[in-house]
Design an enzyme around this catalytic site. Structure first.
Site, PDB file in Angstrom:
ATOM      1  N   GLY A 190       0.831  -1.201   0.000  1.00 41.76           N
ATOM      2  CA  GLY A 190       0.000   0.000   0.000  1.00 41.76           C
ATOM      3  C   GLY A 190       0.861   1.246   0.000  1.00 41.76           C
ATOM      4  O   GLY A 190       0.733   2.114  -0.850  1.00 41.76           O
ATOM      5  N   ASN A 202       9.131   5.418   4.780  1.00 47.15           N
ATOM      6  CA  ASN A 202      10.518   5.890   4.824  1.00 47.15           C
ATOM      7  C   ASN A 202      10.605   7.283   5.458  1.00 47.15           C
ATOM      8  O   ASN A 202       9.799   8.147   5.173  1.00 47.15           O
ATOM      9  CB  ASN A 202      11.086   5.973   3.405  1.00 47.15           C
ATOM     10  N   GLU A 250       0.923   5.885   7.511  1.00 49.32           N
ATOM     11  CA  GLU A 250       2.350   6.074   7.238  1.00 49.32           C
ATOM     12  C   GLU A 250       2.897   7.265   8.031  1.00 49.32           C
ATOM     13  O   GLU A 250       4.022   7.231   8.518  1.00 49.32           O
ATOM     14  CB  GLU A 250       2.617   6.256   5.738  1.00 49.32           C
TER      15      GLU A 250
HETATM   16 ZN   LIG Z   1       2.646   0.123   8.460  1.00 46.13          ZN
END
Ligand SMILES: [Zn+2]
Length: 890
Positions: free
Chosen positions: A267, A271, A304
């Site tokens: 998905g 980073n 994220e």
């Molecule tokens: Zn994750």
């Protein structure tokens, strides 16, 4: 099986590395045909090894080693060895600088791990073990280094060059080349490294943190997509504000970048400072993305972003601890989603995913604890168990400690471990200390695989005014993950519950021994033994228990109840999750009965009790459209199949189709009326109301279509023509795709013409046809696999056709002649030579094979063995196939 058997890595074998890396100064020279990577690493020996000088072993895959230097001197060939995916240097000094230069070929990288090309651009994916495909390194999460990255490339093809941290230098080199340098001030494991270069445009925004930091936000996309980024940007801003408000966590760099790429195995990837996303979770306009896509984007952007603290600042010591960051971060994105839209809808949707995917995984050959004990390929453990069950385990801390206790636990976790690589036990210890609770028994959730069964039994003593509730826990399925015999022990299970009176009102709950009733009507009982009885006092009539409210634990729950009682709860429970769940339980009982009737070849009949309850939901003004649509949707064939001893896909399909049609017949007028009202009212409403309205309207359309009348067909065709948003377009095309009609043929061909330039829309076009109920769906899928727009190389496209057909269309995939199985095996074999991670995901669709009848079982086994017998099989696919075929201990 191929002759060399890949070896498993065991959790109990963990030991810290002999050497640590302080800093990594990387330099990339990007070219069309090859890329050179120079890595300058400051390395030092582990403190307790002083005096001893073990060899330094760096890992590297598919690298061509050009040069090795130690403290600036070129190392002669006899001082190092390059073999078996490693670079070995014997007796290095205590502290030294190692410089390597390697050549890699990103344009030939179809595995999408390491550095690769996508739509002409350069992009990386390093989690879990992709960094070793870029340069030699101690590629393990406990080695945290300070990274700086210099990138050199052509200005024309790569005007934009991005990496982690802050951009500190940019230089024009002349001759059409240029260079940039990025520095990330935070030490990080190599899996969080990222590099992106190419022809991209940025949609920009900003965010001011509560501490006053001005953060530049940039969403980088291909030029043609620049108008599709506003929702992603707004979601990011909401996520940043939410994490400050709920957890007091602020962003820590001056820039936060997101890049959308078309070819991506997952998905998205967190980073540091430079997230790389599957474009599916970034790009959206009302004309191209559905309401569900919008919600998915918000959740994944949030997820994220939240990793910046839960994953990046505090990371995992080893990959067995993956749920430390994933379970926690999924829980955080679930809470974020609940706060941004509807808490009840979000909870129901999340539990549906858990039950369909994780419960199935837990009862098959890939069953493993949320913290696995062994793996052959770590990529195979990015599972629903680690993610979704992991999130449920975190939710139980939240339930047991309360929101404030949980927050104190999080604060302590960061106070103790910021900047470190830690374990699940460290997290549990922070929660136990901050919450002043003994959570040692709770630790079993991390080590025991399988879905526990909780059974409840109640009895009322009218003379004493007492209701006793007995809860039992057990593991009905054998532990398929255990390498040795360890009997599973009782878990610490929070059971949220309430009691209702006969009019459906919540009663104040008072447990025996308490001087006053509890403050809230929902109580949390803690089940810690295999059997416990809870006694409620001060009751004048027999209560109706509402149990496992909000799905307070990831368990299968059973209570002998009459269908009348389920129908009562379906209509009245004040807990929206339990209300929905009672309806699902009732529908499930009925559908399983109908499937038996159908298998016997007898005539099926609709249960009047359910038909009536269905009608009450249609008419209930207190429910919003989304909750109504959820309540009106019958359990999927996949969920139903889990409840059958021997799965009968044909009978389940027949039963579900019959029930949908019978419900539509009974409530035809109401459904048509809801549909027309939905069409009229679509315009002047706020966003959330419009979403509810669309969900209900499209649910009504789907029921109406089951009747096969011209009026419904015309309504769907008109909706497809006139729709002003993708939610309505897609819903109309989905129902048309099930029909044999001219409207269906025209709709699909018009949509193809309109969508052929947009990869995400083409994915929808493939998926809708692959999911069709039409009898000739398999033949159509074979045609689509030869369509010029189909490609196995693009994971989204591959999943839209192969994934949808094989995993979301059980009746057609499980054709009795085995043609569906042969198709999947063929696809897996082709895919494995280019993208082992994706191939392993696909081959695991075979996992429940033992649950079918003997005819299908034999066909399935044959195809799994055919995959397993392929020459040069990847270790990813090897692991799944080996587990699937392993002898069962019982
Ligand atoms: Zn994750």
């Amino acid at each position: 099986m191929s002759s060399e058997k890949p070896q498993a890595v065991l959790r109990e074998d963990y030991c810290p590395p002999d050497y640590w890396i302080d800093s990594a100064d990387l330099s990339f020279d990007l070219g069309e045909e090859e890329t050179q990577v120079r890595a300058r690493l400051e390395i030092f020996r582990r403190e307790d090894l002083i005096g001893d000088s073990p060899p330094l072993i760096l890992v590297g895959e598919e690298l061509e080693c050009l040069e090795v230097r130690l403290d600036g001197e070129v190392l002669p060939a006899h001082r190092y060895r390059v073999a078996d995916d490693e670079l070995r240097i014997d007796s290095p000094p205590e502290r030294f600088q190692l410089e390597t230069r390697v050549r890699i070929k990103p344009h030939e990288n179809t595995a999408l791990s390491g550095l690769y090309r996508t739509s002409g651009n350069f992009c990386t994916q390093c989690e879990a073990m992709g960094f070793r495909r870029i340069t030699y390194f101690l590629d393990r999460p406990d080695v945290m280094a300070r990274f700086s990255t210099t990138i050199t490339a052509d200005k024309a093809s790569c005007p934009v060059m991005l990496s982690n941290g802050n951009r500190v230098e940019a230089e024009d080199l002349g001759g059409g080349r240029h260079r940039v340098r990025w520095e990330d001030p935070f030490p990080k494991p190599s899996y969080l490294f990222a590099l992106v270069a190419g022809d991209l445009r940025a949609h920009r925004g900003s965010f001011k943190t509560s501490g006053g930091r001005e953060v530049a936000l940039e969403i980088w996309v291909e030029p043609q997509n620049i108008d599709k980024c506003e929702h992603a940007l707004a979601s990011l801003q909401r996520a940043m504000a939410w994490d400050e408000r709920v957890f007091g966590l602020e962003y820590d760099l001056d820039i936060y970048m997101i890049v959308a790429v078309n070819d991506f195995n997952m998905g998205a990837m967190e980073n540091k400072g430079l997230n790389v996303f599957n474009s599916k979770y970034v790009l959206a306009l009302p004309s191209t993305a559905t309401d569900a896509d919008y919600e998915g984007i918000e959740r994944v952007i949030g997820h994220e972003y939240f990793h910046n603290w839960t994953g990046n600042r505090v990371t995992c010591r080893d990959w067995f601890q993956l749920t430390l960051k994933e379970g926690l971060t999924v829980f955080r994105d679930q809470q974020f989603g609940a706060d941004m839209s509807s808490a009840a809808v979000t909870r129901i949707e999340d539990v549906k995913i858990l039950r369909a995917a994780q419960f199935a995984e837990d009862s098959g050959p890939m069953s493993h604890p949320i913290r696995p004990d062994s793996y052959i390929s770590m990529d195979n453990f990015y599972t629903s168990t680690v993610y979704n069950k992991g999130a449920e385990v975190i939710r139980m801390y939240h339930t047991l400690l309360g929101a404030e206790g949980f927050r104190r636990g999080m604060d302590l976790y960061f106070e103790r471990h910021d900047g470190a690589a830690v374990t699940c036990d460290d997290f549990r210890d922070a929660m136990a200390t901050a919450g002043e609770r003994d959570l040692s028994q709770f630790g079993r959730w991390y080590s025991q695989a399988g879905t526990p069964l909780v059974e409840a039994e109640g009895s009322f003593d009218s003379e004493a005014g007492c209701y006793s509730l007995t809860l039992k826990q057990s593991f009905p399925e054998p532990d398929q993950s255990a390498t040795r015999e360890i009997p599973r022990q009782a878990l610490h299970i929070p059971v949220a519950m309430g009691l209702l009176n006969s009019s459906g009102e919540d009663l104040t709950v008072r447990l025996e021994g308490e001087s006053a009733p509890g403050e809230t009507q929902t109580r949390v009982l803690e089940l810690t033994q295999s059997q416990q009885t809870f006694i409620f006092t001060g009751l004048s009539q027999a209560p109706i228990p509402s149990l496992l409210r909000g799905f307070s634990a990831p368990v299968r729950f059973k209570m002998e109840r009459s269908r009348e009682e389920l129908a009562f709860l379906m209509g009245r429970d004040s807990d929206s999750f339990s209300r929905w769940d009672a309806g699902q339980q009732l529908a499930l009982d009925l559908l399983l009965d109908l499937a038996k009737t159908s298998a016997r070849g007898e005539a099926m009949a609709l249960d009047p009790l359910y038909a009536e309850a269905f009608g009450r939901i249609l008419a209930d003004p207190s429910l919003d459209g989304s909750l109504k649509a959820l309540a009106l949707t019958l359990p999927s064939e996949k969920v139903l199949g889990q409840e059958m001893e021997v799965v009968d896909p044909d009978a389940l399909f027949a039963a579900r189709e019959f029930m949908r049609k019978a419900l539509a017949q009974t409530h035809c007028d109401a459904l048509r009326e809801i549909y027309s009202r939905g069409v009229e009212r679509a315009i002047d409403e706020n966003e959330q109301d419009a979403i509810h309205q669309r969900r209900l309207k499209n649910c009504a359309l789907a029921y109406w279509m089951t009747l096969g009348g011209e009026d419904a067909l015309e309504a769907a065709a008109t909706q497809l023509e006139r729709a002003e948003n993708m939610t309505d377009t897609e819903a109309a095309l989905v129902v048309l795709a099930d029909t044999v009609s001219e409207a269906r043929d025209r709709g699909l061909s018009d949509c193809y013409d309109r969508w052929s330039e947009d990869p995400l829309l083409l994915d929808k076009w493939f998926a809708i046809q692959a999911g069709s109920r039409r009898p000739d769906t398999f033949e159509r899928v074979l045609e689509l696999a030869d369509h010029p727009a189909f490609s196995l190389k693009n994971p989204n496209r591959m999943r839209s056709l192969v994934g949808t057909f094989c995993s979301a269309n059980p009746v057609h995939f499980n054709r009795a002649d085995g043609a569906g199985y042969r198709f999947l095996a063929d696809m897996v074999i082709q895919l494995d030579s280019m993208n082992p991670q994706a191939a392993a995901r696909m081959v695991s669709i075979f996992n429940p094979w033992r649950r079918f009848d003997s005819g299908r079982k034999a066909l399935l086994k044959q195809e799994i063995e055919r995959v397993g017998g392929q020459h040069g099989l990847s270790k990813d696919v090897f692991e799944i196939v080996t587990r699937a075929l392993a002898d069962q201990s019982d």
